[in-house]
Design an enzyme around this catalytic site. Structure first.
Site, short mmCIF file in Angstrom:
data_model
loop_
_atom_site.label_atom_id
_atom_site.label_comp_id
_atom_site.label_asym_id
_atom_site.label_seq_id
_atom_site.Cartn_x
_atom_site.Cartn_y
_atom_site.Cartn_z
N PHE A 118 -32.85 -39.85 27.12
CA PHE A 118 -32.15 -38.74 26.47
C PHE A 118 -33.15 -38.00 25.59
O PHE A 118 -33.86 -38.61 24.79
CB PHE A 118 -30.99 -39.25 25.61
CG PHE A 118 -30.24 -38.12 24.95
CD1 PHE A 118 -29.30 -37.38 25.66
CD2 PHE A 118 -30.49 -37.78 23.63
CE1 PHE A 118 -28.62 -36.32 25.05
CE2 PHE A 118 -29.81 -36.73 23.02
CZ PHE A 118 -28.88 -36.00 23.74
N ASP A 139 -41.14 -39.63 22.51
CA ASP A 139 -39.95 -39.14 21.82
C ASP A 139 -39.49 -40.25 20.88
O ASP A 139 -38.89 -41.24 21.31
CB ASP A 139 -38.87 -38.79 22.85
CG ASP A 139 -37.56 -38.34 22.18
OD1 ASP A 139 -37.39 -38.58 20.97
OD2 ASP A 139 -36.72 -37.75 22.89
N LYS A 194 -33.81 -36.80 13.48
CA LYS A 194 -32.83 -37.78 12.98
C LYS A 194 -33.16 -38.28 11.57
O LYS A 194 -32.95 -37.55 10.62
CB LYS A 194 -32.66 -38.91 14.00
CG LYS A 194 -31.94 -38.42 15.26
CD LYS A 194 -31.23 -39.50 16.05
CE LYS A 194 -30.26 -38.91 17.05
NZ LYS A 194 -30.73 -38.93 18.42
C1 LIG Z 1 -30.86 -37.70 19.29
C2 LIG Z 1 -32.02 -37.62 20.20
C3 LIG Z 1 -32.54 -36.40 20.62
C4 LIG Z 1 -31.89 -35.07 20.29
O1 LIG Z 1 -31.90 -34.80 18.93
P1 LIG Z 1 -30.96 -33.60 18.38
O2 LIG Z 1 -31.30 -33.55 16.92
O3 LIG Z 1 -29.55 -34.00 18.66
O4 LIG Z 1 -31.33 -32.38 19.10
C5 LIG Z 1 -33.67 -36.40 21.42
N1 LIG Z 1 -34.26 -37.55 21.77
C6 LIG Z 1 -33.80 -38.76 21.39
C7 LIG Z 1 -34.51 -40.00 21.79
C8 LIG Z 1 -32.66 -38.84 20.60
O5 LIG Z 1 -32.16 -40.03 20.25
#
Ligand SMILES: *Cc1c(COP(=O)(O)O)cnc(C)c1O
Length: 405
Positions: free
Chosen positions: A137, A222, A251
């Protein structure tokens, strides 16, 4: 104006979410209270965002101090909080350069654009392919849903950007087969969070690093979910023998203030020259003032030590309760990113635990239909944990009874 209730949501909000019945109105540490005054122990932390809990006094102070001074200036000007926060990120990580934005998806968008531009500048237009992993994701913009390895997030939104392919997570030979001189980037979560809490093997990340070196591709981690102390390291890569070229953070970075960042090295950063990319809010003084304070607190050795200890305590207790009620076939975790995979008997029921948890006064989360996910604050206290486990036991008992009669 009429009274604000959960029904108001259905009246005025785009129906892309299905929020719980209760509406939280106040939080302190890992406790949250709803409109009716019911208390909850929060083991979700706004999905790995409130890393230092709710209404943390140090963060409140940093935000209020900045609020009295300067809220926003745009990137036509720079500002002291942004420079201070970037300096700290560079001191604490492999990075030499930071780009601030407002969310995780935007951080990944910047990372992927940097990879394309860097490859274009140094090798030519043919080197534009991005390899990501299935089940990953990376956010909800069109580029990031395409990089994400879950078709359900892009279906109906086509046409999507091209040049992106996927390999199975932790499958190094698949990555080796897919990568070529046309690859500009390999994008990986060190632990797949939304995809069910699957940690990467050392072999996979080290192998990915070697392949990226061999084919002159950027390795992008990421760390939007795994970063800022979540795994017991400031960033998860610091627990592996692998250094990425680009790292994305969001986050927990703002502890609840919306902000994202892309970190990279001096050499790669050159490709995002003046005018190539940008964001009006990116590096906003309010957000950056909070980031500095978050980094000060989370990078303390005692904070990171506590993550490891608390993680052991929680995993031990979950294992015990899981056995008592026959719930879990596996518990996977990296620090305080914890996923409990339900046994066949409970498949499809992860959401039921969230709903019953609310009835019992504890907030749990899911990662798909079969995994219960916990992402508590890094500083959750013993007293909060004791209350949480009493309520979790009641939650498990209630659901086990409903399923087993
Ligand atoms: C939550 C998340 C995102 C997206 O972050 P947003 O602030 O919702 O755009 C991208 N990558 C990972 C691994 C995430 O957990």
């Amino acid at each position: 104006m009429s009274e604000i209730t959960r029904e108001t949501f259905d009246q005025v909000m785009v129906p892309n979410y299905a929020p719980a019945k209760m509406i939280p109105v106040r939080g302190e540490g890992s406790r949250v209270w709803d409109q009716n005054g019911q208390e909850y122990i929060d083991l979700v932390g706004g999905i790995a965002v409130n890393g230092l809990g709710h209404a943390n006094s140090l963060l409140v102070e940093a935000l209020k101090n900045q609020a009295d001074k300067l809220w926003h200036v745009s990137n036509v000007l720079t500002n002291e909080p942004a420079l201070e926060a970037a300096q700290k990120l560079c001191d604490l990580t492999f990075a030499d350069k930071v780009y601030f934005c407002n969310s995780g998806a935007e951080a990944n968008e910047a990372a992927l654009k940097l990879a394309r531009k860097w490859a274009f500048d140094n090798y030519g237009a043919h080197k534009n392919e991005i390899i990501a992993t299935y089940n990953s994701f990376h956010g909800r913009t069109l580029f990031t849903v395409t990089a994400g390895g879950q078709a359900k997030y892009r279906e109906g939104f086509e046409p999507v950007p091209g040049g992106i392919s996927h390999v199975n997570y932790n499958d190094l030979s698949a990555l080796e087969a897919a990568i070529s001189d046309n690859t500009c980037a390999v994008l990986v979560e060190p632990i797949q969070g939304e995809g069910g809490v699957h940690p990467a093997t050392e072999e996979f990340l080290e192998g990915a690093r070697q392949l990226c070196d061999k084919y002159n591709a950027l390795l992008i981690f990421d760390e939007i979910q795994t970063g800022v102390g979540r795994t017991g390291h400031l960033y998860a890569y610091q627990g592996y023998d692998v250094i990425p070229d680009v790292l994305t953070s969001a986050k927990a970075l703002g502890g609840g203030f919306p902000i994202g960042a892309m970190l990279t090295t001096e050499d790669k950063a050159k490709s995002l020259g003046i005018g190539t990319h940008g964001s009006t809010y990116g590096g906003n003084p309010l957000g950056c003032a909070v980031v500095s304070k978050v980094l000060d607190e989370v990078s303390k050795p005692e904070t990171l030590e506590q993550v490891k200890k608390t993680s052991d305590t929680i995993v031990t207790k979950l294992t015990e309760l899981g056995e008592k009620f026959g719930l879990f076939q596996e518990i996977r975790h990296g620090g305080l990113l914890i996923g409990c995979e339900l046994t066949d008997k409970y498949h499809g029921r992860a959401k039921d635990f969230v709903i019953e948890g609310h009835n019992q006064g504890v907030m749990l989360h899911v990662a798909g239909a079969n995994v219960i996910r916990l992402l508590p604050a890094l500083n959750i206290s013993d007293a909060e944990l004791t209350d949480a486990f009493e309520r979790i036991e009641k939650t498990f008992a209630k659901i086990a009874k409903a399923v087993n009669g």
